[in-house]
Scaffold this motif. Sequence first.
Motif, PDB file in Angstrom:
ATOM      1  N   ASP A   1       1.038  -1.360  -0.445  1.00 46.57           N
ATOM      2  CA  ASP A   1       0.262   0.385   0.019  1.00 46.57           C
ATOM      3  C   ASP A   1       0.922   1.359   0.167  1.00 46.57           C
ATOM      4  O   ASP A   1       0.567   2.287  -0.668  1.00 46.57           O
ATOM      5  CB  ASP A   1      -1.078  -0.385   1.399  1.00 46.57           C
ATOM      6  CG  ASP A   1      -1.800  -0.824   1.295  1.00 46.57           C
ATOM      7  OD1 ASP A   1      -2.734  -1.826  -0.106  1.00 46.57           O
ATOM      8  OD2 ASP A   1      -2.857  -1.376   2.066  1.00 46.57           O
ATOM      9  N   ALA A   2       2.032   1.248   0.835  1.00 48.36           N
ATOM     10  CA  ALA A   2       2.726   2.271   0.392  1.00 48.36           C
ATOM     11  C   ALA A   2       3.228   2.743  -0.461  1.00 48.36           C
ATOM     12  O   ALA A   2       3.438   3.991  -1.275  1.00 48.36           O
ATOM     13  CB  ALA A   2       4.332   2.279   2.124  1.00 48.36           C
ATOM     14  N   GLU A   3       3.746   1.776  -1.205  1.00 46.83           N
ATOM     15  CA  GLU A   3       4.097   1.508  -2.432  1.00 46.83           C
ATOM     16  C   GLU A   3       3.478   2.543  -3.334  1.00 46.83           C
ATOM     17  O   GLU A   3       3.527   2.742  -4.278  1.00 46.83           O
ATOM     18  CB  GLU A   3       4.765   0.524  -2.648  1.00 46.83           C
ATOM     19  CG  GLU A   3       6.139   0.245  -3.930  1.00 46.83           C
ATOM     20  CD  GLU A   3       6.143  -0.896  -4.733  1.00 46.83           C
ATOM     21  OE1 GLU A   3       7.207  -0.651  -4.960  1.00 46.83           O
ATOM     22  OE2 GLU A   3       5.781  -2.009  -4.117  1.00 46.83           O
ATOM     23  N   ASP A   4       2.168   1.652  -3.294  1.00 45.53           N
ATOM     24  CA  ASP A   4       1.182   2.302  -4.548  1.00 45.53           C
ATOM     25  C   ASP A   4       0.942   3.883  -4.337  1.00 45.53           C
ATOM     26  O   ASP A   4       0.770   4.571  -5.006  1.00 45.53           O
ATOM     27  CB  ASP A   4      -0.080   2.133  -4.215  1.00 45.53           C
ATOM     28  CG  ASP A   4       0.308   0.102  -4.717  1.00 45.53           C
ATOM     29  OD1 ASP A   4       0.768  -0.295  -5.938  1.00 45.53           O
ATOM     30  OD2 ASP A   4      -0.693  -0.949  -4.378  1.00 45.53           O
ATOM     31  N   MET A   5       1.261   4.653  -3.023  1.00 44.63           N
ATOM     32  CA  MET A   5       0.929   5.335  -2.651  1.00 44.63           C
ATOM     33  C   MET A   5       1.923   6.714  -2.897  1.00 44.63           C
ATOM     34  O   MET A   5       1.487   7.631  -3.871  1.00 44.63           O
ATOM     35  CB  MET A   5       0.149   5.694  -1.303  1.00 44.63           C
ATOM     36  CG  MET A   5      -0.719   5.645  -0.323  1.00 44.63           C
ATOM     37  SD  MET A   5      -0.934   5.048   1.336  1.00 44.63           S
ATOM     38  CE  MET A   5      -0.597   7.381   1.550  1.00 44.63           C
ATOM     39  N   LEU A   6       3.115   6.234  -3.160  1.00 47.93           N
ATOM     40  CA  LEU A   6       4.254   7.077  -3.324  1.00 47.93           C
ATOM     41  C   LEU A   6       4.118   6.349  -4.847  1.00 47.93           C
ATOM     42  O   LEU A   6       4.859   8.367  -5.693  1.00 47.93           O
ATOM     43  CB  LEU A   6       5.166   6.207  -2.485  1.00 47.93           C
ATOM     44  CG  LEU A   6       5.451   6.511  -1.493  1.00 47.93           C
ATOM     45  CD1 LEU A   6       6.954   5.983  -0.039  1.00 47.93           C
ATOM     46  CD2 LEU A   6       5.580   7.997  -0.065  1.00 47.93           C
ATOM     47  N   ASP A   7       4.427   5.867  -5.375  1.00 47.91           N
ATOM     48  CA  ASP A   7       4.306   5.826  -7.276  1.00 47.91           C
ATOM     49  C   ASP A   7       3.220   6.916  -7.962  1.00 47.91           C
ATOM     50  O   ASP A   7       3.609   7.508  -8.349  1.00 47.91           O
ATOM     51  CB  ASP A   7       4.098   4.472  -7.585  1.00 47.91           C
ATOM     52  CG  ASP A   7       5.305   3.252  -7.195  1.00 47.91           C
ATOM     53  OD1 ASP A   7       6.248   3.832  -7.064  1.00 47.91           O
ATOM     54  OD2 ASP A   7       4.965   2.131  -7.414  1.00 47.91           O
TER      55      ASP A   7
END
Length: 256
Positions: free
Chosen positions: A58-64
């Motif tokens: 989830d954190a990777e999707d938000m930052l991408d």
Amino acid sequence: MANHFLKKFLSLYFWGNILAMAIIVVLLATGLKYGLDLYTRHGQTVEVPNVVKKTFNDAEDMLDQLHLTVVVSDTDYVKTLPPNTVLEQSPSAGDIVKPGRIVYLKINSPSTPKRPLPDIIDNSSMRDAQSKLSAIGFKLGETEFIPGEREWVYGIKCAGKQLASGDKVSVEDVLILQVGDGRRNLTDSITYVDSGNYYFGDPEEDEEENQPKARPHYRRQTESRSNSAPDWSVGATNTAVPTAPDVPAAPPTPSE
């Protein structure tokens, strides 16, 4: 000579080259200005979201979505949180950064970390060993006392297994210190050193030796000197000093 120089100076070829060079300089300056702004994303900023306690996916999707790059910098273990949960982030949430900035994340390890045992076996006292192990994060159980030097660490056990210095142990495992209780086992060997400085005699003789001894009395000779030499022996009065026995004279040599 002057006419030749003036003719070249006023020629179209000369001024055409000057104009071309000026145009190239202007184009380079303009391209450099706008190219740097485009490369550095001048005027473009984004706010870093809060991804702590979120799963790594989830954190990777938000930052991408904000064109921020994600890099896992470290892992740790927190028993109360699920695996792959974000524990820390840098830059922090709310910071204003440019697109393309790297965001470093520390995530929760899916397994308990294993750490090597320090060199404390037969090399440390009980208090020092407890301090070192607690500082690393190990859990300590009830101390096991064995015959040996008092409060000296002779070994470490974990789940009934004897450990050695350098062995990697999970921080969730309980360590048992084997510490000397100050008593010597009757089966232990004793090394005797003959230094020649000790005497083991009878107790009665030792008591006599320990009794205070009277200091010998030395009597001073007060009588007048005579032909015989005075006696200076300890505790003697006028006892005559024995002389050597007379030696018989040698027989006379026979005459020729």
